[in-house]
Design a protein around this motif. Structure first.
Motif, short mmCIF file in Angstrom:
data_model
loop_
_atom_site.label_atom_id
_atom_site.label_comp_id
_atom_site.label_asym_id
_atom_site.label_seq_id
_atom_site.Cartn_x
_atom_site.Cartn_y
_atom_site.Cartn_z
N SER A 27 0.66 -1.28 -0.05
CA SER A 27 -0.07 0.06 -0.10
C SER A 27 0.88 1.16 0.06
N GLY A 28 0.37 2.23 -0.76
CA GLY A 28 1.12 3.44 -0.85
C GLY A 28 2.63 3.30 -1.78
N LEU A 29 2.72 2.18 -2.47
CA LEU A 29 3.51 1.99 -3.45
C LEU A 29 3.36 0.91 -4.35
N THR A 30 3.82 1.02 -5.61
CA THR A 30 3.60 -0.20 -6.52
C THR A 30 4.51 -1.23 -6.56
N LEU A 31 4.16 -2.51 -6.82
CA LEU A 31 5.00 -3.65 -7.00
C LEU A 31 5.21 -3.74 -8.34
N ARG A 32 4.33 -3.34 -9.34
CA ARG A 32 4.56 -3.52 -10.83
C ARG A 32 6.00 -2.99 -11.28
N SER A 33 6.44 -3.71 -11.91
CA SER A 33 7.78 -3.29 -12.53
C SER A 33 8.88 -3.38 -11.50
N TYR A 34 8.73 -3.93 -10.39
CA TYR A 34 9.76 -4.09 -9.39
C TYR A 34 10.25 -5.65 -9.43
N ALA A 35 11.36 -5.79 -9.22
CA ALA A 35 11.43 -7.00 -8.58
C ALA A 35 11.41 -7.38 -7.13
N MET A 36 10.92 -8.58 -6.97
CA MET A 36 10.40 -8.78 -5.47
C MET A 36 11.09 -9.93 -4.82
N GLY A 37 11.51 -9.84 -3.76
CA GLY A 37 12.04 -11.10 -2.85
C GLY A 37 11.37 -11.32 -1.64
N TRP A 38 11.69 -12.94 -1.16
CA TRP A 38 11.12 -13.18 0.02
C TRP A 38 12.54 -13.86 0.75
N PHE A 39 12.44 -13.32 2.01
CA PHE A 39 13.75 -13.62 2.78
C PHE A 39 13.02 -14.34 4.13
N ARG A 40 14.00 -14.65 5.03
CA ARG A 40 13.57 -15.22 6.14
C ARG A 40 14.68 -15.34 7.23
N GLN A 41 14.46 -15.01 8.57
CA GLN A 41 15.39 -15.05 9.37
C GLN A 41 14.91 -15.88 10.91
N SER A 42 15.96 -16.73 11.28
CA SER A 42 15.55 -17.54 12.60
C SER A 42 16.32 -16.69 13.60
N PRO A 43 15.86 -16.98 14.77
CA PRO A 43 16.86 -16.48 16.10
C PRO A 43 18.22 -16.80 16.10
N GLY A 44 18.99 -15.65 16.02
CA GLY A 44 20.61 -16.03 16.19
C GLY A 44 21.07 -16.47 14.79
N LYS A 45 20.38 -16.26 13.69
CA LYS A 45 20.83 -16.49 12.24
C LYS A 45 20.51 -15.07 11.48
N GLU A 46 21.65 -14.84 10.33
CA GLU A 46 21.28 -13.88 9.66
C GLU A 46 20.02 -13.93 8.75
N ARG A 47 19.48 -12.95 8.13
CA ARG A 47 18.40 -12.99 7.18
C ARG A 47 18.93 -13.61 5.94
N GLU A 48 18.22 -14.38 5.47
CA GLU A 48 18.64 -15.24 4.25
C GLU A 48 17.85 -15.11 3.01
N PHE A 49 18.16 -15.25 1.97
CA PHE A 49 17.15 -15.11 0.59
C PHE A 49 16.48 -16.68 0.63
N VAL A 50 15.25 -16.49 0.49
CA VAL A 50 14.46 -17.41 0.08
C VAL A 50 14.06 -17.71 -1.40
N ALA A 51 13.43 -16.70 -2.04
CA ALA A 51 12.97 -16.70 -3.38
C ALA A 51 12.97 -15.12 -3.97
N ALA A 52 13.07 -15.18 -5.22
CA ALA A 52 12.97 -13.92 -6.11
C ALA A 52 12.02 -13.92 -7.06
N ILE A 53 11.32 -12.94 -7.58
CA ILE A 53 10.64 -12.87 -8.95
C ILE A 53 11.28 -11.48 -9.60
N SER A 54 11.29 -11.91 -10.86
CA SER A 54 11.51 -10.46 -11.97
C SER A 54 10.67 -9.74 -11.74
#
Length: 126
Positions: A25-52
């Protein structure tokens, strides 16, 4: 207000499925690459998936290939992450993120994304 809001997390048994949503909301996702990341306690945030930005390509971390699917619906300004065959090690806080500039490639690095949601918790019981 500019925000990404994740939803769909929860508690699921190993082998189960969840579908995460990331609504903008308040911004568009159209024309922007998007990603999903995850983070567990004590771990760094890690890449999960992305879409062009043009929905032409999808990218996955090796540990989710064949189990997770990222998709987007630009008309709804929403990105999804379908998670199947969940494992206990998938337990984490899951974030969606948008790149800062339109028409540029996805990135595997969290630092390359500018807008982030607050995350949705996924807990997989074994």
């Amino acid at each position: 207000q500019v925000q990404l809001v994740e939803s769909g997390g929860g508690l699921v048994q190993a082998g189960g499925s969840l579908r995460l949503s990331c609504a903008a909301s308040g911004l568009t996702l159209r024309s922007y690459a998007m990603g999903w990341f995850r983070q567990s306690p004590g771990k760094e945030r890690e890449f999960v998936a992305a879409i062009s930005w043009n929905n032409d390509h999808t990218y996955y971390a090796d540990f989710v290939k064949g189990r997770f699917t990222i998709s987007r619906d630009d008309a709804k300004n929403t990105v999804y992450l379908q998670m199947n065959s969940l494992k206990a090690e998938d337990t984490a806080l899951y974030y969606c993120a948008r790149r800062s500039n339109a028409y540029i490639a996805v990135s595997y690095g969290a630092d390359s994304y500018y807008y982030w949601g607050q995350g949705t918790q996924v807990t997989v019981s074994s």
